[in-house]
Scaffold this motif. Structure first.
Motif, PDB file in Angstrom:
ATOM      1  N   ALA A 297      18.182   0.284  -5.991  1.00 30.48           N
ATOM      2  CA  ALA A 297      19.538   0.332  -5.429  1.00 30.48           C
ATOM      3  C   ALA A 297      19.490   0.862  -4.003  1.00 30.48           C
TER       4      ALA A 297
ATOM      5  N   LYS B 214      23.784   3.330  -4.437  1.00 32.20           N
ATOM      6  CA  LYS B 214      23.516   3.714  -5.822  1.00 32.20           C
ATOM      7  C   LYS B 214      24.714   3.623  -6.756  1.00 32.20           C
TER       8      LYS B 214
ATOM      9  N   TRP C 277      26.133   5.796  -9.441  1.00 32.68           N
ATOM     10  CA  TRP C 277      26.001   7.196  -9.853  1.00 32.68           C
ATOM     11  C   TRP C 277      27.333   7.682 -10.422  1.00 32.68           C
TER      12      TRP C 277
ATOM     13  N   LYS D 109      29.706   7.237 -14.421  1.00 32.66           N
ATOM     14  CA  LYS D 109      30.311   6.211 -15.280  1.00 32.66           C
ATOM     15  C   LYS D 109      31.787   6.508 -15.493  1.00 32.66           C
TER      16      LYS D 109
ATOM     17  N   SER E 263      14.066   0.826 -17.076  1.00 37.25           N
ATOM     18  CA  SER E 263      15.042   0.380 -18.079  1.00 37.25           C
ATOM     19  C   SER E 263      15.799  -0.839 -17.558  1.00 37.25           C
TER      20      SER E 263
ATOM     21  N   ARG F   7      21.917  -5.623 -12.666  1.00 39.82           N
ATOM     22  CA  ARG F   7      21.506  -6.199 -11.377  1.00 39.82           C
ATOM     23  C   ARG F   7      20.164  -6.914 -11.455  1.00 39.82           C
TER      24      ARG F   7
ATOM     25  N   SER G  65      18.674   9.758 -16.356  1.00 38.08           N
ATOM     26  CA  SER G  65      19.721   9.520 -15.362  1.00 38.08           C
ATOM     27  C   SER G  65      21.098   9.627 -16.030  1.00 38.08           C
TER      28      SER G  65
ATOM     29  N   MET H 182      23.726  10.897  -2.766  1.00 41.58           N
ATOM     30  CA  MET H 182      23.677  10.948  -4.239  1.00 41.58           C
ATOM     31  C   MET H 182      22.937  12.205  -4.689  1.00 41.58           C
TER      32      MET H 182
ATOM     33  N   ASP I 175      15.536   7.358  -6.390  1.00 40.63           N
ATOM     34  CA  ASP I 175      16.412   7.282  -7.563  1.00 40.63           C
ATOM     35  C   ASP I 175      16.230   8.512  -8.448  1.00 40.63           C
ATOM     36  N   ALA I 176      16.447   8.339  -9.744  1.00 45.93           N
ATOM     37  CA  ALA I 176      16.369   9.494 -10.644  1.00 45.93           C
ATOM     38  C   ALA I 176      14.922   9.776 -11.030  1.00 45.93           C
TER      39      ALA I 176
HETATM   40  O1  PMV Z   1      20.807   2.349 -15.142  1.00 50.03           O
HETATM   41  P1  PMV Z   1      20.509   3.795 -15.280  1.00 50.03           P
HETATM   42  O2  PMV Z   1      21.348   4.435 -16.333  1.00 50.03           O
HETATM   43  O3  PMV Z   1      19.057   4.080 -15.467  1.00 50.03           O
HETATM   44  O4  PMV Z   1      20.929   4.537 -13.903  1.00 50.03           O
HETATM   45  C1  PMV Z   1      20.327   4.237 -12.682  1.00 50.03           C
HETATM   46  C2  PMV Z   1      20.717   5.233 -11.660  1.00 50.03           C
HETATM   47  C3  PMV Z   1      19.985   5.146 -10.340  1.00 50.03           C
HETATM   48  O5  PMV Z   1      18.732   4.515 -10.462  1.00 50.03           O
HETATM   49  C4  PMV Z   1      19.745   6.558  -9.823  1.00 50.03           C
HETATM   50  C5  PMV Z   1      20.823   4.434  -9.297  1.00 50.03           C
HETATM   51  C6  PMV Z   1      20.887   2.927  -9.392  1.00 50.03           C
HETATM   52  O6  PMV Z   1      21.897   2.370  -8.953  1.00 50.03           O
HETATM   53  O7  PMV Z   1      19.930   2.288  -9.867  1.00 50.03           O
END
Ligand code: PMV
Length: 335
Positions: free
Chosen positions: A33, A36, A38, A40, A123, A160, A208, A259, A299-300
């Protein structure tokens, strides 16, 4: 609304539990991203507070293969995965959305060429490739937007990973999230490269999901985040359409730092910075001051992803010999 309600809404009369094929496999790229996701607004359906924008990493991602079997089994990069592990449970819970208690069951083989659980969006490509493979197995013939919505139910950022190139995930505003899916921003940018600076491939500890939730609930800085995203999305789209590398880099890096600032100001504080992450950031800032146009996003997880133009890759490698640079021959829509 539950995830299973959305699956019914999308598959309608196509939701049958008998696969049309005995096996199917699919690849999905991971995505990084630049603006981002960030926070929900609905954590059951992974509906985001804001839209986000990413770049997919070409042939870096996951390939998932499903084969009909007597019982479920999972292997990840040739290693068996316990169905009761965190990873196993998450995948099986997701698959259960598409089948009844009596099956079908699968031998699931996943090959990933990115570090798992190190903030490298494993993921994202995992759930996207799963949905693409299920679409083939059951012969659903879903549209990319529908596939994106289903992938989102597994992990937000997976929405995405259905496309290559630049992708915008529209937050949408419906309660059922039927307007919350990715859209391919078709544009070629052949001299843009992404460098993967792996600082640690160890499990990141805090997911995350948890970090996001804690930030939304406790960070006083989070109130400023939606406006920041709005501005950055406009700037990024301008940068992509005009191929303005500085604007792309500056906006992406600033978005990531904002973020992480929301996380630092959460309570208890959250940080994915390792000492080596900060050392690398400072080195990037120093090099930039000396005239090398490179930018990063994070990212996370502790790793950095660098944005660099093809002409500067060799110089970048001199400063970061361990970096892996992905040069895309094509950064465009695969639709
Ligand atoms: O899709 P998740 O729940 O793993 O969250 C992704 C969060 C970030 O990678 C930090 C930001 C993003 O937009 O990918």
């Amino acid at each position: 609304m539950k995830k299973s309600d959305i699956v019914k809404l999308i598959l309608k009369d196509r939701l049958s539990f008998s696969p049309k094929n005995s096996s199917a496999s699919a690849f999905a790229p991971t995505n990084i991203a630049l603006c981002k996701y960030w926070g929900k607004r609905n954590s059951e359906l992974n509906l985001p507070v804001t839209s986000s924008l990413s770049i997919s990493l070409g042939d870096r991602g996951a390939t998932v293969n499903f084969e009909l079997a007597e019982q479920d089994s999972i292997t990840l990069n040739n290693q068996p995965v316990e169905l009761s592990s965190k990873f196993g449970k998450r995948l099986i819970d997701f698959l259960n959305l598409f089948r009844s208690a009596s099956g079908p069951y699968f031998k699931i083989t996943i090959q990933s060429n990115i570090p798992i659980a190190a903030g490298m969006a494993s993921s994202a490509c995992g759930f996207a490739s799963t949905v693409l493979a299920l679409d083939k197995l059951f012969d659903w013939k879903l549209s990319p937007s529908e596939l994106s919505i289903l992938a989102r139910l597994g992990s937000g950022s997976a929405s995405r990973s259905i496309w290559q190139g630049f992708v915008e995930w529209h937050a949408g505003n419906r309660d059922d999230g039927m307007d919350s899916h990715g859209e391919s921003l078709s544009s070629a940018w052949s001299n843009l490269c992404v460098g993967l600076l792996i600082i640690s491939s160890k499990d990141k500890g805090l997911s995350s999901r948890e970090a996001m939730q804690r930030t939304v609930l406790t960070s006083p800085l989070y109130a400023a985040w939606p406006d920041k995203v709005k501005q950055d999305l406009t700037l990024l789209k301008k940068a992509i359409s005009t191929q303005d590398f500085e604007l792309l880099g500056q906006t992406s890096e600033s978005n990531a730092m904002n973020m992480h600032a929301t996380m630092l100001s959460a309570w208890p504080p959250v940080t994915y910075f390792l000492p080596e992450t900060v050392i690398a950031m400072q080195k990037i800032w120093q090099l930039r001051q000396e005239g090398l146009p490179i930018y990063f996003t994070q990212d996370a997880g502790p790793n950095l992803k660098l944005l660099v133009l093809k002409k500067d890759v060799e110089t970048l490698k001199e400063h970061f010999p361990q970096i892996e640079v992905l040069q895309f021959t094509r950064v465009e829509s695969n639709e």
